[in-house]
Design a protein around this motif. Structure first.
Motif, PDB file in Angstrom:
ATOM      1  N   LYS A 220      47.976 -14.128 -15.898  1.00  0.00           N
ATOM      2  CA  LYS A 220      48.376 -12.739 -16.165  1.00  0.00           C
ATOM      3  C   LYS A 220      47.981 -12.344 -17.586  1.00  0.00           C
ATOM      4  O   LYS A 220      48.221 -13.077 -18.528  1.00  0.00           O
ATOM      5  CB  LYS A 220      49.899 -12.560 -16.007  1.00  0.00           C
ATOM      6  CG  LYS A 220      50.344 -12.551 -14.580  1.00  0.00           C
ATOM      7  CD  LYS A 220      49.708 -11.399 -13.860  1.00  0.00           C
ATOM      8  CE  LYS A 220      50.413 -10.968 -12.631  1.00  0.00           C
ATOM      9  NZ  LYS A 220      49.814  -9.805 -12.036  1.00  0.00           N
TER      10      LYS A 220
ATOM     11  N   TYR B 289      54.813 -11.288 -11.015  1.00  0.00           N
ATOM     12  CA  TYR B 289      53.611 -11.058 -10.215  1.00  0.00           C
ATOM     13  C   TYR B 289      53.716  -9.815  -9.332  1.00  0.00           C
ATOM     14  O   TYR B 289      52.731  -9.389  -8.751  1.00  0.00           O
ATOM     15  CB  TYR B 289      53.301 -12.300  -9.372  1.00  0.00           C
ATOM     16  CG  TYR B 289      53.064 -13.516 -10.242  1.00  0.00           C
ATOM     17  CD1 TYR B 289      51.879 -13.663 -10.962  1.00  0.00           C
ATOM     18  CD2 TYR B 289      54.035 -14.498 -10.378  1.00  0.00           C
ATOM     19  CE1 TYR B 289      51.664 -14.753 -11.783  1.00  0.00           C
ATOM     20  CE2 TYR B 289      53.826 -15.600 -11.195  1.00  0.00           C
ATOM     21  CZ  TYR B 289      52.646 -15.722 -11.898  1.00  0.00           C
ATOM     22  OH  TYR B 289      52.441 -16.802 -12.719  1.00  0.00           O
ATOM     23  N   ALA B 290      54.899  -9.226  -9.224  1.00  0.00           N
ATOM     24  CA  ALA B 290      55.065  -7.981  -8.465  1.00  0.00           C
ATOM     25  C   ALA B 290      54.498  -6.830  -9.284  1.00  0.00           C
ATOM     26  O   ALA B 290      54.557  -6.837 -10.518  1.00  0.00           O
ATOM     27  CB  ALA B 290      56.543  -7.739  -8.161  1.00  0.00           C
ATOM     28  N   GLU B 291      53.967  -5.849  -8.608  1.00  0.00           N
ATOM     29  CA  GLU B 291      53.392  -4.686  -9.295  1.00  0.00           C
ATOM     30  C   GLU B 291      54.470  -3.901 -10.036  1.00  0.00           C
ATOM     31  O   GLU B 291      55.561  -3.703  -9.498  1.00  0.00           O
ATOM     32  CB  GLU B 291      52.692  -3.763  -8.288  1.00  0.00           C
ATOM     33  CG  GLU B 291      51.396  -4.313  -7.744  1.00  0.00           C
ATOM     34  CD  GLU B 291      50.348  -4.486  -8.836  1.00  0.00           C
ATOM     35  OE1 GLU B 291      50.173  -3.576  -9.668  1.00  0.00           O
ATOM     36  OE2 GLU B 291      49.699  -5.550  -8.845  1.00  0.00           O
ATOM     37  N   PRO B 292      54.181  -3.453 -11.250  1.00  0.00           N
ATOM     38  CA  PRO B 292      55.135  -2.598 -11.965  1.00  0.00           C
ATOM     39  C   PRO B 292      55.373  -1.299 -11.192  1.00  0.00           C
ATOM     40  O   PRO B 292      54.457  -0.774 -10.553  1.00  0.00           O
ATOM     41  CB  PRO B 292      54.444  -2.305 -13.295  1.00  0.00           C
ATOM     42  CG  PRO B 292      53.373  -3.322 -13.433  1.00  0.00           C
ATOM     43  CD  PRO B 292      52.978  -3.717 -12.039  1.00  0.00           C
ATOM     44  N   GLU B 293      56.605  -0.812 -11.243  1.00  0.00           N
ATOM     45  CA  GLU B 293      56.949   0.443 -10.585  1.00  0.00           C
ATOM     46  C   GLU B 293      57.457   1.424 -11.622  1.00  0.00           C
ATOM     47  O   GLU B 293      57.993   1.034 -12.660  1.00  0.00           O
ATOM     48  CB  GLU B 293      58.007   0.198  -9.504  1.00  0.00           C
ATOM     49  CG  GLU B 293      57.488  -0.669  -8.365  1.00  0.00           C
ATOM     50  CD  GLU B 293      58.539  -0.944  -7.314  1.00  0.00           C
ATOM     51  OE1 GLU B 293      59.509  -0.160  -7.221  1.00  0.00           O
ATOM     52  OE2 GLU B 293      58.390  -1.934  -6.599  1.00  0.00           O
TER      53      GLU B 293
ATOM     54  N   THR C 246      48.228  -5.922 -18.289  1.00  0.00           N
ATOM     55  CA  THR C 246      48.398  -5.594 -16.875  1.00  0.00           C
ATOM     56  C   THR C 246      49.864  -5.620 -16.431  1.00  0.00           C
ATOM     57  O   THR C 246      50.169  -5.251 -15.300  1.00  0.00           O
ATOM     58  CB  THR C 246      47.614  -6.575 -15.975  1.00  0.00           C
ATOM     59  OG1 THR C 246      48.172  -7.886 -16.127  1.00  0.00           O
ATOM     60  CG2 THR C 246      46.134  -6.580 -16.315  1.00  0.00           C
TER      61      THR C 246
ATOM     62  N   ASP D 173      61.134   1.048 -12.940  1.00  0.00           N
ATOM     63  CA  ASP D 173      61.562  -0.253 -13.459  1.00  0.00           C
ATOM     64  C   ASP D 173      62.359  -0.141 -14.758  1.00  0.00           C
ATOM     65  O   ASP D 173      63.091  -1.058 -15.109  1.00  0.00           O
ATOM     66  CB  ASP D 173      60.356  -1.165 -13.712  1.00  0.00           C
ATOM     67  CG  ASP D 173      59.854  -1.828 -12.448  1.00  0.00           C
ATOM     68  OD1 ASP D 173      60.552  -1.787 -11.420  1.00  0.00           O
ATOM     69  OD2 ASP D 173      58.736  -2.382 -12.496  1.00  0.00           O
TER      70      ASP D 173
END
Length: 152
Positions: free
Chosen positions: A32, A11-15, A36, A18
């Motif tokens: 989800k 649920y954390a935003e992709p960086e 996304t 990564d």
């Protein structure tokens, strides 16, 4: 060689840093959509079996028992770590799970197993690990007992 394996919630935003992002849960995360998540892969084979996961979530087993049984499952499926090992060798690997508390999930156990398997493979590749019975002879040799002749 150090390998960069990090753990994150799905649920954390992709960086951008990564690296390879791999979801290692048996179940798809609620709410989800695949597009996304910026996933490299959804790899279920390295996650705990449904029965083990259920026993852990229902508090039928302790964390120690969960850890032992999960490691046994990975040991029984000898090649289950190979795809993740390949990704870890290419650069940063981000293991993803929907678990609320990552430190009490299967991810730290999986990361440790991956690092151990990578280290073992590295030792075998650089020639420092024994590779045949004659090589093991030196590591198995013991000193003779007191009063015993060395050749007896």
């Amino acid at each position: 060689m150090g390998h960069d394996i990090q753990l994150k919630r799905i649920y954390a935003e992709p960086e951008a840093d990564d690296g390879s992002r791999v979801l290692v849960d048996r179940l798809w995360p609620r709410g989800k959509r695949r597009e996304t998540l910026a996933l490299s892969d959804w790899y279920r084979d390295a996650s705990p079996s449904n029965g083990l996961r259920r026993d852990w979530h229902q508090a039928k087993i302790s964390h120690g028992v969960f850890t032992r049984r999960y490691r046994w499952e990975m040991a029984d499926a000898k090649d289950c770590l190979l795809p993740l090992m390949r990704l870890a060798r290419r650069g940063r690997l981000t293991l993803l799970s929907a678990a609320r508390d990552l430190e009490q999930s299967h991810l730290p156990i999986l990361r440790e197993a991956l690092l151990e398997a990578l280290a073992k493979e590295d030792r075998e590749a650089d020639g420092t690990a024994p590779s045949s019975p004659p090589c093991y002879a030196a590591s198995m040799a013991t000193e003779p007992a007191a009063g015993q002749r060395p050749d007896s």
